[in-house]
Design an enzyme around this catalytic site. Structure first.
Site, PDB file in Angstrom:
ATOM      1  N   CYS A  63      40.475  54.218  41.253  1.00 47.88           N
ATOM      2  CA  CYS A  63      39.809  53.241  42.284  1.00 47.88           C
ATOM      3  C   CYS A  63      40.389  53.007  43.612  1.00 47.88           C
ATOM      4  O   CYS A  63      41.425  52.756  43.659  1.00 47.88           O
ATOM      5  CB  CYS A  63      39.549  51.740  41.455  1.00 47.88           C
ATOM      6  SG  CYS A  63      38.478  50.636  42.326  1.00 47.88           S
ATOM      7  N   CYS A  67      43.157  45.668  43.875  1.00 43.13           N
ATOM      8  CA  CYS A  67      43.242  44.403  43.193  1.00 43.13           C
ATOM      9  C   CYS A  67      44.670  44.475  42.371  1.00 43.13           C
ATOM     10  O   CYS A  67      44.999  45.394  41.367  1.00 43.13           O
ATOM     11  CB  CYS A  67      41.950  44.361  41.720  1.00 43.13           C
ATOM     12  SG  CYS A  67      40.406  44.624  42.731  1.00 43.13           S
ATOM     13  N   CYS A  70      45.126  45.184  38.479  1.00 40.56           N
ATOM     14  CA  CYS A  70      44.206  46.181  37.816  1.00 40.56           C
ATOM     15  C   CYS A  70      44.980  47.567  37.682  1.00 40.56           C
ATOM     16  O   CYS A  70      45.449  48.219  38.491  1.00 40.56           O
ATOM     17  CB  CYS A  70      42.986  46.440  38.622  1.00 40.56           C
ATOM     18  SG  CYS A  70      41.881  47.625  37.623  1.00 40.56           S
ATOM     19  N   CYS A 107      28.932  46.791  26.798  1.00 45.88           N
ATOM     20  CA  CYS A 107      29.319  46.421  28.303  1.00 45.88           C
ATOM     21  C   CYS A 107      29.983  47.798  29.011  1.00 45.88           C
ATOM     22  O   CYS A 107      31.033  48.241  28.409  1.00 45.88           O
ATOM     23  CB  CYS A 107      30.184  45.376  28.645  1.00 45.88           C
ATOM     24  SG  CYS A 107      29.831  43.927  27.801  1.00 45.88           S
ATOM     25  N   CYS A 138      25.131  45.403  29.411  1.00 44.99           N
ATOM     26  CA  CYS A 138      25.917  44.733  30.395  1.00 44.99           C
ATOM     27  C   CYS A 138      26.635  45.731  31.095  1.00 44.99           C
ATOM     28  O   CYS A 138      27.074  46.770  30.663  1.00 44.99           O
ATOM     29  CB  CYS A 138      26.864  43.599  30.163  1.00 44.99           C
ATOM     30  SG  CYS A 138      28.030  42.990  31.126  1.00 44.99           S
ATOM     31  N   CYS A 198      27.051  37.378  34.935  1.00 42.79           N
ATOM     32  CA  CYS A 198      28.347  37.334  34.146  1.00 42.79           C
ATOM     33  C   CYS A 198      29.375  37.207  35.260  1.00 42.79           C
ATOM     34  O   CYS A 198      29.913  38.344  36.064  1.00 42.79           O
ATOM     35  CB  CYS A 198      28.683  38.427  32.953  1.00 42.79           C
ATOM     36  SG  CYS A 198      30.200  38.317  32.536  1.00 42.79           S
ATOM     37  N   ARG A 276      33.532  33.317  27.745  1.00 47.56           N
ATOM     38  CA  ARG A 276      34.041  34.498  26.920  1.00 47.56           C
ATOM     39  C   ARG A 276      35.514  34.488  27.011  1.00 47.56           C
ATOM     40  O   ARG A 276      35.973  34.603  28.196  1.00 47.56           O
ATOM     41  CB  ARG A 276      33.361  35.751  27.231  1.00 47.56           C
ATOM     42  CG  ARG A 276      34.222  36.981  26.588  1.00 47.56           C
ATOM     43  CD  ARG A 276      33.358  38.335  26.838  1.00 47.56           C
ATOM     44  NE  ARG A 276      31.938  37.992  26.694  1.00 47.56           N
ATOM     45  CZ  ARG A 276      31.025  38.374  27.672  1.00 47.56           C
ATOM     46  NH1 ARG A 276      31.441  38.413  28.897  1.00 47.56           N
ATOM     47  NH2 ARG A 276      29.632  38.133  27.285  1.00 47.56           N
TER      48      ARG A 276
HETATM   49  N1  SAM Z   1      35.317  47.780  39.334  1.00 47.28           N
HETATM   50  C1  SAM Z   1      34.496  46.882  39.020  1.00 47.28           C
HETATM   51  C2  SAM Z   1      35.015  45.577  39.595  1.00 47.28           C
HETATM   52  O1  SAM Z   1      36.208  45.300  40.171  1.00 47.28           O
HETATM   53  O2  SAM Z   1      34.101  44.524  39.459  1.00 47.28           O
HETATM   54  C3  SAM Z   1      34.361  46.687  37.339  1.00 47.28           C
HETATM   55  C4  SAM Z   1      35.757  46.804  36.733  1.00 47.28           C
HETATM   56  S1  SAM Z   1      37.045  45.626  36.867  1.00 47.28           S
HETATM   57  C5  SAM Z   1      38.472  46.216  35.745  1.00 47.28           C
HETATM   58  C6  SAM Z   1      36.421  44.091  35.991  1.00 47.28           C
HETATM   59  C7  SAM Z   1      37.224  42.989  35.624  1.00 47.28           C
HETATM   60  O3  SAM Z   1      38.223  43.181  34.887  1.00 47.28           O
HETATM   61  C8  SAM Z   1      37.994  42.582  36.836  1.00 47.28           C
HETATM   62  O4  SAM Z   1      37.226  41.763  37.892  1.00 47.28           O
HETATM   63  C9  SAM Z   1      38.979  41.609  36.197  1.00 47.28           C
HETATM   64  O5  SAM Z   1      38.554  40.333  36.186  1.00 47.28           O
HETATM   65  C10 SAM Z   1      39.153  42.074  34.964  1.00 47.28           C
HETATM   66  N2  SAM Z   1      40.395  42.626  34.740  1.00 47.28           N
HETATM   67  C11 SAM Z   1      41.047  44.096  35.242  1.00 47.28           C
HETATM   68  N3  SAM Z   1      42.316  44.060  35.057  1.00 47.28           N
HETATM   69  C12 SAM Z   1      42.861  43.081  34.422  1.00 47.28           C
HETATM   70  C13 SAM Z   1      44.118  42.675  33.689  1.00 47.28           C
HETATM   71  N4  SAM Z   1      45.119  43.510  33.988  1.00 47.28           N
HETATM   72  N5  SAM Z   1      44.032  41.564  33.099  1.00 47.28           N
HETATM   73  C14 SAM Z   1      42.926  40.676  32.939  1.00 47.28           C
HETATM   74  N6  SAM Z   1      41.615  40.807  33.597  1.00 47.28           N
HETATM   75  C15 SAM Z   1      41.649  41.923  34.064  1.00 47.28           C
HETATM   76 FE1  SF4 Z   2      38.826  48.842  41.115  1.00 48.73          FE
HETATM   77 FE2  SF4 Z   2      40.110  47.565  39.280  1.00 48.73          FE
HETATM   78 FE3  SF4 Z   2      39.615  46.407  41.323  1.00 48.73          FE
HETATM   79 FE4  SF4 Z   2      37.640  47.020  39.775  1.00 48.73          FE
HETATM   80  S1  SF4 Z   2      39.232  45.598  39.135  1.00 48.73           S
HETATM   81  S2  SF4 Z   2      37.503  47.031  41.993  1.00 48.73           S
HETATM   82  S3  SF4 Z   2      38.321  49.031  38.927  1.00 48.73           S
HETATM   83  S4  SF4 Z   2      40.854  48.031  41.249  1.00 48.73           S
END
Ligand code: SAM
Ligand code: SF4
Ligand code: DTB
Length: 354
Positions: A63, A67, A70, A107, A138, A198, A276
């Site tokens: 990606c 973030c 992530c 989801c 979802c 959500c 949740r």
């Molecule tokens: N890329 C899309 C986005 O960012 O909206 C969808 C997937 S993203 C992985 C969905 C959510 O997963 C993120 O907004 C975050 O809140 C949660 N998430 C991702 N990595 C995480 C982690 N290591 N611990 C807890 N929550 C996490």
């Molecule tokens: Fe990409 Fe992860 Fe950020 Fe979603 S949370 S936008 S998958 S880096």
């Protein structure tokens, strides 16, 4: 599920919560806070009943966003293999398995900043297939245009997950490749298209309590509360920015009790919203999860895996549900619409576990 028409005083959702009010809820003695949250919970939701949603990563890794939490960001070396978008038939085969394992909502998550129109075409087919199996659908695909949101709605999408993750103040510390307003704009497109929202966040990212208060205030003062709010506990994945950063455990660390407080305050300030208990359950004790359910959490992710990290797994969760006397809840059943509409129907979950 049985419905009895016992009239109760129902807390009307408010959209004018102040920072001081939310901070004061966090300050309550824990047992008082949890008691109040459970009272609010029982006004609208079946007691002892928890929804099971299952996740599938349909497009993993690589990606472009940064973030800090992530494992799927291309900026961090987390050892995760990038994968292309899964074919529709494979996704539906997985959905069938999830249904057989007791999940009522499916989801789909994709590691995109925002999907291309052709990606949305494929996801629409997946959504139609999931609906055809009789499950709620979802998806979480990153930022959407208004038109993409409308197309997903037309395909039958029930919910769109798009988290604000933390407070507006702390957001730039966690993500620099998009803004809080970008996030809010997609949420508006989703609402305008008539798809349920959500939206929640993560605790344990080094944010302060003031940030947790501010995150919940942002959610609770939206023109419409999210229909579900995921509260994730940070899963520290080696290689991510947040796993590398030393979080001052004394000052900013979040223990289980602070998680319980966050769940309870979310329940009180958004009384009609499904809360949740999301990522991080694998690291939690049964006792901590029980406290979170007591505080008003009424949905979990079910199954062995979240998107890329481990989840409790059905066997541990079956044991946990049995130990706590919890039953599976399907909030899309007509009785949810009934209780949401009239606002004062007492709903009892089935007496025995399935
Ligand atoms: N890329 C899309 C986005 O960012 O909206 C969808 C997937 S993203 C992985 C969905 C959510 O997963 C993120 O907004 C975050 O809140 C949660 N998430 C991702 N990595 C995480 C982690 N290591 N611990 C807890 N929550 C996490
Ligand atoms: Fe990409 Fe992860 Fe950020 Fe979603 S949370 S936008 S998958 S880096
Ligand atoms: C949400 O709030 N949590 C889920 C879901 N929405 C998409 C994702 C949790 C991801 C945890 C890290 C991983 O497994 O990659």
């Amino acid at each position: 599920m049985t419905l009895s028409t016992t009239t109760t005083t129902t807390t009307t959702p408010r959209h004018d919560w102040t920072t001081a009010e939310i901070a004061a809820l966090f300050e309550l003695p824990l047992l008082e806070l949890v008691f109040q949250a459970q009272q609010v919970h029982r006004e609208r939701f079946p007691k002892n009943a928890v929804q099971r949603a299952q996740l599938l990563s349909i497009k993993t890794g690589g990606c472009s966003e940064d973030c800090g939490y992530c494992p799927q960001s291309a900026r961090y070396d987390t050892g995760l293999e990038r994968e292309k978008l899964m074919p529709v038939d494979e996704v539906l085969a997985e959905a069938m398995k999830a249904k057989a394992n007791g999940a009522s909502r499916y989801c789909l998550g994709a590691a995109w900043r925002s999907p291309k129109d052709r990606d949305v075409d494929a996801v629409c087919e997946m959504v139609k297939g999931i609906k055809g199996l009789g499950m709620e659908a979802c998806v979480t695909l990153g930022m959407l245009t208004a038109e993409q949101a409308q197309r997903l709605k037309a395909a039958g999408l029930d919910y769109y997950n798009h988290n604000i993750d933390t407070s507006p103040e702390y957001y730039p510390e966690i993500i620099t490749t998009r803004t809080y307003d970008d996030r809010l704009q997609t949420l508006q497109h989703v609402r305008d298209a008539g798809v349920n929202v959500c939206c929640g966040g993560i605790v344990g990212m080094g944010e302060t309590r003031a940030d947790r208060v501010s995150m919940l205030k942002t959610l609770a003062t939206l023109p419409e509360h999210p229909d579900s709010v995921p509260i994730n506990m940070l899963v520290k994945v080696k290689g991510t920015k947040l796993a590398l950063r030393q979080i001052d455990e004394e000052k900013d660390g979040v223990d289980g009790i602070e998680l319980v407080r966050t769940v309870a305050v979310a329940r009180i300030v958004m009384p009609a919203t499904v809360v949740r208990l999301s990522a991080g359950r694998e690291q939690m004790s049964d006792e901590l999860q029980a406290l979170c359910f007591m505080a008003g959490a009424n949905s979990v992710f079910w199954g062995e895996k979240l998107l890329t990290t481990k989840n409790n797994g059905a066997s541990r969760d079956e044991r946990l549900f049995a130990k706590l006397g919890l039953v599976a809840w399907e909030p899309s059943a007509p009785e949810r619409d009934a209780h949401a509409a009239c606002g004062h129907v007492q709903i009892d979950a089935p007496a025995a576990a399935e």
